[in-house]
Design a protein around this motif. Sequence first.
Motif, PDB file in Angstrom:
ATOM      1  N   GLN A 591     -21.507  65.584-105.493  1.00  0.00           N
ATOM      2  CA  GLN A 591     -21.184  67.027-106.314  1.00  0.00           C
ATOM      3  C   GLN A 591     -20.900  67.728-105.338  1.00  0.00           C
ATOM      4  N   ASN A 592     -20.254  67.270-104.008  1.00  0.00           N
ATOM      5  CA  ASN A 592     -20.364  68.250-103.205  1.00  0.00           C
ATOM      6  C   ASN A 592     -17.981  67.543-102.249  1.00  0.00           C
ATOM      7  N   THR A 593     -17.631  68.137-101.849  1.00  0.00           N
ATOM      8  CA  THR A 593     -16.239  68.111-102.194  1.00  0.00           C
ATOM      9  C   THR A 593     -16.187  66.323-100.626  1.00  0.00           C
ATOM     10  N   ALA A 594     -15.248  65.893-101.294  1.00  0.00           N
ATOM     11  CA  ALA A 594     -15.734  64.496-100.096  1.00  0.00           C
ATOM     12  C   ALA A 594     -14.556  63.680 -99.876  1.00  0.00           C
ATOM     13  N   VAL A 595     -14.147  63.588 -98.258  1.00  0.00           N
ATOM     14  CA  VAL A 595     -13.031  62.952 -98.006  1.00  0.00           C
ATOM     15  C   VAL A 595     -13.300  61.532 -96.934  1.00  0.00           C
ATOM     16  N   HIS A 596     -13.429  60.497 -98.120  1.00  0.00           N
ATOM     17  CA  HIS A 596     -13.557  59.125 -97.600  1.00  0.00           C
ATOM     18  C   HIS A 596     -11.998  57.925 -96.903  1.00  0.00           C
ATOM     19  N   VAL A 597     -13.271  57.983 -96.221  1.00  0.00           N
ATOM     20  CA  VAL A 597     -12.696  56.885 -94.575  1.00  0.00           C
ATOM     21  C   VAL A 597     -12.750  55.524 -94.904  1.00  0.00           C
ATOM     22  N   SER A 598     -11.589  54.728 -94.348  1.00  0.00           N
ATOM     23  CA  SER A 598     -11.698  53.062 -94.369  1.00  0.00           C
ATOM     24  C   SER A 598     -10.621  52.618 -93.112  1.00  0.00           C
ATOM     25  N   ALA A 599     -11.246  51.920 -92.266  1.00  0.00           N
ATOM     26  CA  ALA A 599     -10.552  51.550 -91.144  1.00  0.00           C
ATOM     27  C   ALA A 599      -9.715  49.981 -91.620  1.00  0.00           C
ATOM     28  N   ASN A 600      -8.760  49.597 -91.173  1.00  0.00           N
ATOM     29  CA  ASN A 600      -8.450  48.342 -91.504  1.00  0.00           C
ATOM     30  C   ASN A 600      -9.125  47.709 -93.029  1.00  0.00           C
ATOM     31  N   ASP A 601      -8.569  48.219 -94.181  1.00  0.00           N
ATOM     32  CA  ASP A 601      -8.664  47.857 -95.622  1.00  0.00           C
ATOM     33  C   ASP A 601     -10.293  47.950 -95.101  1.00  0.00           C
ATOM     34  N   GLU A 602     -10.984  48.507 -94.651  1.00  0.00           N
ATOM     35  CA  GLU A 602     -12.706  48.308 -95.120  1.00  0.00           C
ATOM     36  C   GLU A 602     -13.104  49.701 -95.046  1.00  0.00           C
ATOM     37  N   TYR A 603     -14.097  49.882 -96.496  1.00  0.00           N
ATOM     38  CA  TYR A 603     -14.448  51.123 -96.477  1.00  0.00           C
ATOM     39  C   TYR A 603     -15.993  51.507 -95.388  1.00  0.00           C
TER      40      TYR A 603
END
Length: 791
Positions: A591-603
């Motif tokens: 329900q809010n603005t979210a910025v997603h992160v993955s490292a070496n293709d792992e979420y």
Amino acid sequence: MVKNKCYHCGNECTEGGIIYDRKNFCCQGCRAVYEIFSCNDLSYYYDLQTAAGTSPKVTEGKYDFLSSKAITNKLVEFQDDEIQIISLYIPNIHCSSCIWILENLDKLHKSIFNSQVDFPKKSIRISYNWQSITLKELVLLLSRIGYEPNISLEDYDKKIKKTDYTLIYKLGVAGFAFGNIMFLSFPEYFEVGEFWIDQYKPLFRWLMFFFSLPVVFYAAQDYFISAYKGLHSKLLNIDVPIALGIFVLFIRSSIEIIFDWGSGFFDSLTGLVFFLLLGKFFQQQTYSFLSFERDYKSYFPIAITRILNDGTEDTIQLYDIQKGDRLLIRNEELIPVDGLLLIGDARIDYSFVSGESATVYREPSDKIYAGGKQLSGAIEMEALKSVPQSYLTQLWGNAIFQKDRTNSFRTLTDRIGKRFTIGVLTIAFTSALFWLFMDSNKLINVFTAVLIIACPCAIALAAPFTLGNMLRIFGNKKFYLKDTQTIERLAQVDMAIFDKTGTITTAKKSTVSYEGMDLTQSEESLLKNTLRASNHPLSRALYDLLAEHDIITLDEYQEHIGYGIRGSKEDGQIKIGSATFVGKTKGTTSQNTAVHVSANDEYKGCFIFQNDYREGVSVVFNTMQNNMDLAILSGDNSGEKSNLEALVPKGTPLYFNQKPEDKLHFIASCQENSKTVLMVGDGLNDAGALAQSDVGIAISENINVFSPACDAILDATKFQQLPSYIQASKKAMMVIKLSFVLSLLYNVIGLFFAITGQLEPVIAAILMPLSSISIVAFTTVSTYAIGRKLI
């Protein structure tokens, strides 16, 4: 043996000279210039003066110093592997024909890409292939066609602009002749008899005639030339009735002197020209003042990141940059000043400067130029000079980025000017025809008085002075407009479209939380340095919030506009952006603005932003809905829909998950439905939408995101004043219309006395500039009153 003279420049033709179109030319350059004029129906250039392209006598070796690379580097504005750009001061620029030939230099030499003339400053900006034509050869080419540049290294260093005193000389000649003719006319005024009639009357009258000659053929020549060019091009400009009035006065007065019918109207004639030039001088001085205000006081609220000696970073205004400063240039940021690349491999787009879209690659120790945009990650550079703020004004107004609105938009003055001139000529000839039968003695007086009193100078002045003052006032209020036409278009908008992130929201006050697996020390360091290279508002917010880490140079950086960013160092890789971009396909409903992160293709997880809307957003929307339609286009998901619905007026369309191209197409569809669209964005992801809109406003939060695509830059602290600025634009257009009404009132009253034969031409000549000055005073006071109401 009589030698032939070159038709273009007047120099003697050597044996074996060139003959083209049955005319002699001394060289291929002169022949080429003549051919260009002939093919484009501009051969009347040669009707104005013999040897119109007279070349100055260039001393042998005069420009040898331009062969020095060190001097060339000091003079040119920009240089890459192929293109050089230079601005040259050319005193000989004096008319529209000069502008035409200088802006068609590419037809004279294939290595010249484009040339743009700044007529008020008598300068030209030329882009050329320096591998095929050197700067020295370019200068010699300009000299050969009669436009020798004035080059002085001292002047370039001090930015000294030469002053053109031609108008002052003409004003002096007209004033001197006017005063003497008035003095010589006293016996006529007071009807002196006795010795006057027999001895001195012919002498005084012929003296008046000779005093009038330099006024007509020198001081007033610009009016005749302008009128001739307008008629030759089948255009009725405002100088046509003026030139006609001067011509009729001179011919009638000369006939009276020659045949001893009377003393003529030489006092009225010279007085008319003197007061016309006086008004022109007043106008020129005011324009110069407005130009000064524009160049040196309209500072953009744009800053740059400076790296201090201890490795910390601070933000400074562009005009505080000093030689030797170490600067950080992020992805999509503008390079504000010439410098040396220190760290990072630069991939630079110089199309802002040269118009060429090809990307230029630079390595550490290479020189990079102001005006380029970094396209691949962050780089560090050392400034080689300070930056004049007027350079950004020049870059912003570069003709390369002018939108083609010539077919869809005409200024208010353009729409009225032609009809006004036709009306004046019609009234003048009709009145002359009437008095021809009623009282032929009044014919000339009436005809000339009508042409003078109905001079459209006041109408011509109303718009430039009003809009020029508003441009300055808006600049003082931190609302920076590209040109005066932007004010006219802003007054016409009937639909406003807003971006969300970075436009109606602010990243400076956002509350951020993290949900997901903890990042390792190396992953967090890589995340920090990847964010460091990005200019997106959310990236900047995260960068400021993360813990301190050592600054490292990334091996690879990519930014996918509208999706996210990717950075890598050795074996580590990190992605930040939308859920889809980082590889998260399930459980992403937020329900809010979210910025997603993955490292070496792992979420790993996501950063949740509690959006903080700018102060006064609800007031802005509720105020603007009274005059126009509203819409919001957001690249984020619909999680903020309920919050937005509480802020905006009921029924306002809200569109989410909008890519940059979606925003552009939406605006285009609105324009197809006859909407005049205002787009308000952050200047980064919205560049295409800003360019497509009728008026594009970029919101600036003191960061160096500069886009020539926008028409205006609004300081973020003034966002809630946007409706007031739009309303002020509408009031400015009303001031112009009232000025037209006031000018029309002048003309109606003056024409009544002129048509009825009660107005002498000299009195009309005095009243004409007074009406112009009163119009300028009215617009100045009115715009000042409008500006006082702005916060």
